[in-house]
Write an enzyme that holds these catalytic residues in place. Sequence first.
Site, PDB file in Angstrom:
ATOM      1  CD  GLU A 125      -2.886  -1.178   2.314  1.00 52.12           C
ATOM      2  OE1 GLU A 125      -4.104  -1.196   2.105  1.00 52.12           O
ATOM      3  OE2 GLU A 125      -2.410  -1.208   3.460  1.00 52.12           O
TER       4      GLU A 125
HETATM    5  C1  ACM Z   1      -2.254  -5.507   3.725  1.00 50.27           C
HETATM    6  O1  ACM Z   1      -3.335  -5.915   4.175  1.00 50.27           O
HETATM    7  N1  ACM Z   1      -2.121  -4.239   3.391  1.00 50.27           N
HETATM    8  C2  ACM Z   1      -1.121  -6.397   3.554  1.00 50.27           C
END
Ligand code: ACM
Length: 540
Positions: free
Chosen positions: A347
């Site tokens: 992310e």
């Molecule tokens: C995640 O759930 N961002 C690995």
Amino acid sequence: MRLRSIVSPRALRLPLFAGLVLAVAACHRAPRGRLAPRPLPSTQALIPAPLGLRVVSSDSFIITDSTRIVIAADAAPDVERLAGQLSAMLAPATSVGGVSRLAPGEAPPPRSISLQVAPDTLGDEGYTLSADGNGVVIRAGATHGLFNGTQTLRQLLPVSVEHRAAVRRVLVVPAVQVTDRPRYAWRGAMLDVARHFLPADDVKRYIDAMALFKLNRLHLHLSDDQGWRIEITSWPNLARTGGRTQVGGMAGGYYTQAQYADLVAYAAERFITVVPEIDMPGHTNAALASYPELNCDDVAPPLYTGIKVGFSALCASRDTVYRFIDDVVREISALTPGAYFHMGGDEVEKLGHEEYLRFVERVEGIVRAHGKRAIGWGEIAAARLDPSSVVQHWRPARNGKPSDSSHVHAARGGQVILSPGNRTYIDMKYDSSTTLCLGWAGLFDVRYAYEWDPETVTPGVSGRSLLGIEAPLWSETLERRTDFEYLAFPRLIALAEVGWSPQSAGNWKNFRDRLGSNAPRLSAVGINFHRSRDIPWREQ
Ligand code: ACM
């Protein structure tokens, strides 16, 4: 993990408080009123289901105060330690006569429990267990297999074996032949101790429960925007400043290096490898707030106590950042005998794609230079990774289309751990009445966690490239041990069986009954488990 939250951190505090109140009403639902059936016999209630089990006669073995646990004259120290653990498990009620070494060439005496290491074809974790009126023999090619055999013996015994203070308990072992080995090498659980800090003693309880179901990897998510949870002596502000808070603004915490080393050793005694994760380059606000020089503008942001994601990043163009990473990886790796270091990588919105890929490749090199295999979330698979590195797939594939480049990593000879959010993210709500937890990957109960085949999750990842599965437990809404347990159990138990037992053993109705029969054991070991509606819980 992670809801892309439209809720402000300030607004979050009220729902968290209200959630706690409602949790009592909704999450901790009372069992239904009808008379619960009795538990199944222990031979029919084992979890995970063994590869092979045969009830050989009705001639059971009763462990008494003259029962000896025996090991070979030349048994290795870890076999002796394991025998001691088994003796401690059996001893309080029966004063089992401790552990004896056999003389060279001596056969195990009658009515003993014998732990034997001998070459076999069942791998490091496989074992056989034979019990009849004359005693118990657990045999394995390695000590880990022997340990797994002792956990099966534990489940074969009456639940009173869990009550250390019980008097006059009768420890009856049914006559069985078990031949067992795991389907996957990696059967993991992840604890997010960054969003809410979980004290070391609570982590130990989670480890205890993992061991009972033969899980073998504990992934600790040790840093995120909201907290840095491990002491780094060369960068002391990480823990001192970055560990100060947690989601909701309450006091946080961190593990000293001594506490972390103690956790690692505690897990190792239960044959669980700790996998430390320092998430980067994103999910790093706690580090950025601790050291201005990790930011491109040299300005440390304030500590963060909300649950948004994607807003933070280390300054990937600065050498200082790589010196910082090298120090952190070096210190943590020195405390971690396991082969792995998890570098996060998920992310990331504040770096360009190319910049991100170069960052991943450079950090992978640092991890390898410190003697560890790098692991990272699915996003890192787009980089030119070494085949020894491991990708942890988490975004569920849609309509048969891959959601990341795990298949590219598999094609270059790399291995993948599966944590598809819709099956394994055990912080998702069970159903709409669950007040703790999130729901972005879907609401799911035990059956959905149980009924899937890892070999078909994401195209191009199966067979040798599939290292195993792992159940992450993100803690945005979980404040205390009982919250963590409530979300994990019983879904983690279903996932332990998915990782261990052959796909052909996966019969929901059969699993449902076995799980229901384990309620007294879960209660006896003090796990705060969710009484899922689809399980026929047998409470006595
Ligand atoms: C995640 O759930 N961002 C690995």
